[in-house]
Each structure stands twice: as C-alpha cells, then as structure tokens.
Design an enzyme around this catalytic site. Structure first.
Site: not given
Ligand SMILES: NC(=O)c1ccc[n+]([C@@H]2O[C@H](COP(=O)([O-])OP(=O)(O)OC[C@H]3O[C@@H](n4cnc5c(N)ncnc54)[C@H](O)[C@@H]3O)[C@@H](O)[C@H]2O)c1
Length: 347
Positions: A102, A155
């Site tokens: 993502t 992340y």
C-alpha cells in the site's frame, strides 16, 4: 513547471483513505470549503459509517477500491491526498506485506495519477519514520532510528519508501508532491478497537475495565486533535511554493502515558485501576514534534488542548459503546441513555 493555479472554479480533490478516521474529517472540511471530493477507500480499516452522512452530498463521490490496484479516474482531479494505509500497529501488522505494498505500489499509483492530471499531491507520512528517536524533539532533518527488519518495518520503512518516491517525483519535475509527517492524532471516529493508546484507554475506562499500560508508562507521546491536523494538511497542500521538504504536523505538548491515563481516569469516573504489560518490540520511548517548520511555512499551530479534545473523544466513544450495546441486546429496547449509562457499559 509544477506551478498549480486554481482557476476559481470548483476544485476536485481525491482523498485516498477518505473513509478512515483522519480522511473522513478531511472530506468534511474540503466539502465545507466548497470542493468536490472523491473518496477512494478499500474499507480495510476505515468504515462506511464515517462517510455515510456525505453519501447524498452533491459534491461527494465514493469509490471502493484498493489503491494498490488503482490506475485512473474518469474526471479531472486537481489535488490528491494519500491517506490510504492502515495506521495502528495491530492493523498494519495484520497483513504486513499488504501494508508495505500500500505504501509503495499504492503511493506510486496515486503519484502517477496526480502526474497525469497535473494535480498537487500530499502524502500522509508519519512520525514513525523517526523510529525510536535518539534526538528530541524530532526535527524534520533528523534521519531516524528505524529497524528495517522488525515487526513495525512494513509501516515505518513503507512510509519512508513512499517519502522517497514523492521526492523523486518532485525532483524529476513529474509531480507537485508534498509530504506531511503526522504525529499521534486522536479524535472522534477513531476505531474503538484499533489498538491506539487513546482509543484503548478511553474504551477501557468507559467500559469500567482497568487501563492497560505497556511498559512502565513513562514513555511519552504528543497528541494532536484531528481538526488541528486537518487544518495543517490543507495548509501544506495549498501553500506556494511547494516547501520541497517534509513538514511535521503534531502537537508539541508532551505527556507520559501515565499522565494520559490519569487524565482519562479523572475524566471518566468509574474506571478500575491500571495494569502494566510488557512493552512491545521497537516501541518508541519518546515522541514530540518540532513544529518550527510548520509555524514558519504554514503559519500553523495546534489550537485544541488535550483536555478539550479528550472530552470530545470520550463523548464520541461513549455514544459508540451505547449504540453497540443496544445492537447487542435488541430485546431489551430502552430509551436513549444519558451519559452516566456509558460509564456502566461492560462493568
Ligand atoms: N492517526 C494518526 O495518529 C496518524 C499518525 C501518523 C500517520 N498517520 C497516517 O495518516 C493516514 C490516515 O490514518 P488514520 O489514523 O485515519 O487511519 P485509518 O486506518 O482510520 O485510515 C486509513 C484509511 O485507509 C484505508 N486503506 C488502507 N489501506 C488501503 C488500500 N490499500 N487501499 C485503499 N484504502 C486503504 C482504510 O480503509 C482507511 O479508511 C494513514 O496513512 C496513516 O499512516 C496517521
């Protein structure tokens, strides 16, 4: 080159991740300003409920789509905000490969879309790019202390790679990309179970459960109310010229987790003590933004004090908990409860 001039007509703004906590507040603010808003979201961690009130708005469009597979859109777009990414450790660690994709593929797709529409682009990066910082407070030129192999890397490193993509697109003259480094933000529409510290503690207190603190509670965080953050995002998107460097947006007020827990215990009477659990791996000890750059370039600083923002957030969670209790016990239909009922949930 890369200079965007708004022609005074309705601006069309694409908000990826617009059904999330921050994204839905951003959609609200953009619509209020008069923009047309296209929300693109896969509902991975966001919720249709967050954008339900906008569904029939004449300037709002909702597209259910994963940004990893998003290529173009059938109408002109003037600005692209990329907020799409699971943001709390339990949610971004649930599928770490998808989180990384993502950040990288998703951001790449949205940058390409911005390039083809000659649109400005704002990337929601994070204070996590500083990792467990050795410098305090964190200025934008601090390069961070991040583990590239640990459980938070999908992340932290994903967001760092996304920043690199943005600055490459900017340097090569392809996209008017801007990068905001967001520090802990809180407010209504956070998911009650998303594992972030403020939602955890408020939900536990409202449920009459003991508050869980990881570590000894002396680690610090700085908490920014969501409306302050949204004002900062819009200011950075609109400022000319493009600062060409990341900008921290956060509230420099620094609180230990023990202090935060004490505030919540005072605010929500009826809680029952504190339990301490081991600190998760790679959890940062101190976090506090240096916001000198935002003050200087954007004339921005946070306005909402923690006590005020916490109260609004507590009120929101109280109403969410009451609704979910009512859904769970439909046969015991009862009149809409007052605030004190919220304190008894789960007790
Ligand atoms: N809230 C904070 O304290 C904070 C701090 C630092 C950075 N950020 C960043 O701000 C952004 C918004 O955070 P938030 O707190 O609103 O989180 P959130 O989880 O509420 O919102 C993220 C939204 O992105 C959507 N999403 C996730 N992956 C997607 C994908 N592949 N395709 C399409 N949609 C996808 C989710 O469904 C959700 O609606 C995130 O990028 C996050 O990294 C937030």
């Amino acid at each position: 080159m890369l200079q965007k001039v708004h022609d005074g007509k309705t601006r069309t703004v694409l908000v990826a991740g617009g059904a999330g906590f921050v994204g839905s507040h951003l959609c609200d603010a953009l619509l209020l300003r008069g923009d047309r808003v296209i929300c693109v979201d896969s509902f991975l961690t966001g919720s249709k409920i967050n954008v339900q009130p906008l569904e029939n708005h004449p300037r709002f469009r909702l597209i259910e789509q994963d940004v990893c597979h998003f290529s173009d859109i059938d109408e002109p777009v003037h600005q692209v905000y990329n907020l799409a990414c699971a943001a709390s450790p339990p949610s971004y660690q649930a599928d770490p490969v998808h989180t990384m994709m993502t950040c990288v593929a998703g951001t790449g797709n949205l940058l390409a879309l911005a390039e083809s529409h000659n649109a400005s682009f704002l990337q929601a990066s994070t204070s996590e790019v500083y990792g467990d910082p050795e410098e305090h407070p964190q200025r934008e030129d601090y390069r961070g202390n991040v583990s590239c192999t640990g459980p938070r890397a999908c992340y932290d490193e994903g967001k760092r790679a996304a920043e690199a993509l943005c600055f490459d697109m900017l340097r090569t003259g392809r996209t008017d990309a801007r990068v905001v480094r967001i520090f802990n933000t809180y407010g209504p529409r956070m998911q009650p179970n998303d594992g972030r510290i403020i939602s955890n503690l408020l939900v536990q207190a409202l449920s009459g459960d003991p508050l869980t603190i990881y570590g000894n509670g002396e680690q610090t965080r700085s908490f920014c109310f969501v409306t302050d953050l949204v004002a900062g995002l819009m200011a950075l998107m609109d400022v000319e010229p493009n600062p060409g460097a990341p900008v921290n947006i956060g509230n420099p007020g620094e609180f230990t987790i023990n202090e935060l827990a004490a505030m919540i215990q005072t605010m929500v009477a009826g809680g029952s003590g504190i339990v301490y659990r081991p600190l998760p791996k790679d959890d940062p000890q101190r976090r506090r933004p240096d916001i000198a750059r935002a003050r200087e370039l954007l004339d921005w600083e946070p306005k909402v004090p923690l006590s005020q923002g916490l109260q609004q957030t507590a009120d929101y969670f109280a109403s969410v908990l009451i609704e979910s209790e009512q859904r769970a016990t439909p046969s015991r239909a009862r009149p809409h409860p007052g605030p004190t009922d919220a304190l008894q949930i789960g007790a």
